[in-house]
Design a protein around this motif. Structure first.
Motif, PDB file in Angstrom:
ATOM      1  N   PRO A  82     -24.243  -8.089  -1.728  1.00 47.32           N
ATOM      2  CA  PRO A  82     -25.469  -8.717  -2.234  1.00 47.32           C
ATOM      3  C   PRO A  82     -26.345  -9.258  -1.108  1.00 47.32           C
ATOM      4  CG  PRO A  82     -23.615 -10.197  -2.502  1.00 47.32           C
ATOM      5  CD  PRO A  82     -23.054  -8.896  -1.992  1.00 47.32           C
ATOM      6  N   LYS A  83     -25.878  -9.153   0.130  1.00 45.20           N
ATOM      7  CA  LYS A  83     -26.650  -9.579   1.292  1.00 45.20           C
ATOM      8  C   LYS A  83     -27.256  -8.354   1.972  1.00 45.20           C
ATOM      9  CE  LYS A  83     -25.181 -13.781   0.621  1.00 45.20           C
ATOM     10  NZ  LYS A  83     -26.078 -14.830   0.101  1.00 45.20           N
ATOM     11  N   VAL A  84     -28.125  -8.611   2.977  1.00 43.30           N
ATOM     12  CA  VAL A  84     -28.775  -7.520   3.691  1.00 43.30           C
ATOM     13  C   VAL A  84     -27.764  -6.737   4.534  1.00 43.30           C
ATOM     14  CG1 VAL A  84     -30.478  -6.949   5.451  1.00 43.30           C
ATOM     15  CG2 VAL A  84     -31.024  -8.643   3.710  1.00 43.30           C
ATOM     16  N   LEU A  87     -21.435  -4.573   3.536  1.00 46.54           N
ATOM     17  CA  LEU A  87     -20.224  -5.245   3.092  1.00 46.54           C
ATOM     18  C   LEU A  87     -19.071  -4.950   4.039  1.00 46.54           C
ATOM     19  CD1 LEU A  87     -18.954  -6.907   0.760  1.00 46.54           C
ATOM     20  CD2 LEU A  87     -18.358  -4.739  -0.314  1.00 46.54           C
ATOM     21  N   TRP A  88     -18.262  -5.962   4.338  1.00 50.10           N
ATOM     22  CA  TRP A  88     -17.113  -5.806   5.223  1.00 50.10           C
ATOM     23  C   TRP A  88     -16.167  -4.743   4.684  1.00 50.10           C
ATOM     24  CZ3 TRP A  88     -11.807  -6.660   4.526  1.00 50.10           C
ATOM     25  CH2 TRP A  88     -11.043  -6.713   5.699  1.00 50.10           C
ATOM     26  N   ASN A 152     -28.005   2.520   4.231  1.00 44.18           N
ATOM     27  CA  ASN A 152     -26.645   2.555   4.761  1.00 44.18           C
ATOM     28  C   ASN A 152     -25.626   3.027   3.720  1.00 44.18           C
ATOM     29  OD1 ASN A 152     -27.452   1.452   7.283  1.00 44.18           O
ATOM     30  ND2 ASN A 152     -27.471  -0.596   6.372  1.00 44.18           N
ATOM     31  N   GLY A 153     -26.096   3.706   2.698  1.00 40.07           N
ATOM     32  CA  GLY A 153     -25.233   4.096   1.593  1.00 40.07           C
ATOM     33  C   GLY A 153     -24.138   5.075   1.996  1.00 40.07           C
ATOM     34  N   LEU A 154     -23.038   5.045   1.249  1.00 44.90           N
ATOM     35  CA  LEU A 154     -21.930   5.964   1.464  1.00 44.90           C
ATOM     36  C   LEU A 154     -22.199   7.283   0.748  1.00 44.90           C
ATOM     37  CD1 LEU A 154     -18.943   3.534   0.743  1.00 44.90           C
ATOM     38  CD2 LEU A 154     -19.995   4.038   2.952  1.00 44.90           C
ATOM     39  N   PRO A 361     -18.067 -15.245   9.455  1.00 37.67           N
ATOM     40  CA  PRO A 361     -19.101 -14.383  10.050  1.00 37.67           C
ATOM     41  C   PRO A 361     -19.130 -12.980   9.447  1.00 37.67           C
ATOM     42  CG  PRO A 361     -17.964 -15.614  11.764  1.00 37.67           C
ATOM     43  CD  PRO A 361     -17.218 -15.870  10.487  1.00 37.67           C
ATOM     44  N   HIS A 362     -18.038 -12.570   8.781  1.00 38.07           N
ATOM     45  CA  HIS A 362     -17.972 -11.252   8.151  1.00 38.07           C
ATOM     46  C   HIS A 362     -18.274 -11.314   6.654  1.00 38.07           C
ATOM     47  CE1 HIS A 362     -16.076  -9.686  11.816  1.00 38.07           C
ATOM     48  NE2 HIS A 362     -15.339 -10.776  11.810  1.00 38.07           N
TER      49      HIS A 362
END
Length: 429
Positions: A82-84, A87-88, A152-154, A361-362
């Motif tokens: 949900p962030k810019v 995702l880790w 950045n999609g998979l 941070p991650h």
């Protein structure tokens, strides 16, 4: 940190000399919790344990399969943040989750499966609903984040940018505030309770693959009991894996020692009355916005969810007052995107108490690792933790459950990414 184990039991790494030194009794593990975390760990323990090692697993849960927050989860599954920022480990988590979903579906399709067995009333129907997920952009900040995710999609879960007309081709009468929505056709919706029950059956099937007379006999038992003190397990098991979600902070050995916050969320079930013809499209996507819609069928959907921080109420039951408050909070958010929801009728609500991890941070990451030094230093039993999955439990549980199982079987905490065990250093500082 590396624990001392009486024998290496990992299937891919057990040396021949270790097998010859195995005790005649089986390895005995207790998995506390029968939700996403507990069942993933159990599956991977059975799958990864060396074929010549005998293994006995007790799953302990006071309610049973999916009795906690996992069984109430809306089940919207996609690998994006949900962030810019990305995702880790989103790609790894997505891939392993799809594998476990396939395992559960295969268990249901087995000709040997008796769906009428006691305790499996929810097994009729699909585990995975492949209808995709639609995310309308509702603000400029939100639009920027969704565009970044799309870039950045998979390949295995792509994101398509569509306008309001294209969105309405998927679901008529949708309102798209900024004329931009993001469609993930390969994202899925999981029936969480059905999935958990199917995954448990898959675990049972794994234990049947070995005969009682074989060297590496496997046993699995579901114990419907609550564990109020880890000390009561001492001397019975080689390892205890704590996967109790929000309830783990109530164990006396862990109270005040885990950086977790609790959050109660209410999910509301809506149905479309029989006399209204405006049904949801048969293959229409579920919707993510300020609130979400998890579509079950053209006339049935789940709406969620609320956030009640610091709650200690773990009951799935929702009072009439709590249900009314939840609907009053969620309905305006949903009707802003899907106005037709006003024609649907509220049927009931269920709730779950989530264990929310700290921000790192991650991002907000689950807590994992060996917790001997917290529970019982120098104990003959090894204690492990896998919890704090928060609102992303479904995405995280497959890959991290596999890593937990590998660490337990080899007694090697170094197999777990350092960012998932760094919480222990913070707590000890």
């Amino acid at each position: 940190m590396v624990c001392v184990c009486r024998a290496s039991a990992v299937h891919s790494a057990a040396p021949s000399f270790a097998l010859s030194s195995l005790s005649t009794r089986p390895l005995r593990y207790a998995v506390l919790g029968a939700g996403f975390a507990g069942l993933s760990v159990t599956w991977h323990l059975l799958k990864l344990c060396h074929k010549d090692v005998s293994l006995h697993i007790d799953i302990c849960d006071e309610v049973g399969i999916g009795g906690g927050a996992s069984g109430v989860a809306g089940g919207l599954l996609h690998p994006y943040s949900p962030k810019v920022k990305p995702l880790w480990k989103g790609a790894e988590c997505w891939a392993e989750c799809l594998k476990l979903l396939s395992v559960a579906e295969s268990a249901l399709s087995s000709k040997e499966l008796d769906l009428e067995m006691d305790g499996y009333q929810n097994m009729n129907g699909s585990v995975v609903l492949r209808r995709g997920i639609l995310r309308p952009a509702i603000s400029l900040k939100n639009l920027m984040m969704l565009k970044e995710n799309a870039r950045n999609g998979l390949d295995s879960c792509r994101i398509e940018t569509i306008d309001e007309d294209a969105a309405r081709n998927l679901v008529p009468k949708l309102y798209i505030p900024l004329n931009t929505a993001f469609y993930m056709p390969q994202a899925v919706n999981i029936n969480s309770q059905r999935y958990l029950e199917a995954l448990f059956i898959a675990c049972q099937n794994l234990t049947k693959e070995t005969s009682p007379s074989s060297l590496g006999h496997k046993e699995l038992f579901l114990q419907k009991k609550s564990i109020n003190d880890l000390g009561e397990l001492e001397g019975t098991y080689d390892a205890v894996i704590v996967c109790l979600g929000a309830k783990m902070i109530m164990l006396p050995e862990l109270t005040g020692k885990l950086p977790l916050r609790t959050c109660r969320g209410v999910v509301a079930h809506f149905q479309l009355p029989d006399d209204i013809s405006n049904a949801y499209p048969e293959l229409g996507p579920s919707i993510l916005s300020d609130a979400w819609l998890a579509i079950q069928s053209p006339r049935s959907l789940y709406m969620g969810s609320t956030w009640e921080w610091k709650s200690t109420n773990s009951s799935p039951e929702v009072s009439e007052e709590e249900g009314s408050r939840a609907v009053a909070e969620l309905l305006p958010k949903v009707s802003a995107i899907y106005p037709s929801i006003k024609e649907w009728s509220f049927r009931r609500a269920r709730a779950g108490l989530r264990a929310m991890p700290p921000l790192t941070p991650h991002g907000s990451l689950p807590l994992m690792g060996c917790i001997d030094e917290i529970v019982r230093p120098n104990s003959s039993c090894k204690y492990w933790l896998f919890g704090g999955l928060g609102s992303r439990g479904l995405l995280y549980h497959g890959w991290l459950g596999k890593l937990t199982a590998q660490a337990v079987l080899s007694c090697n905490e170094e197999l777990i990414p350092s960012e998932l065990i760094s919480w222990k250093k913070v707590m000890n500082s």
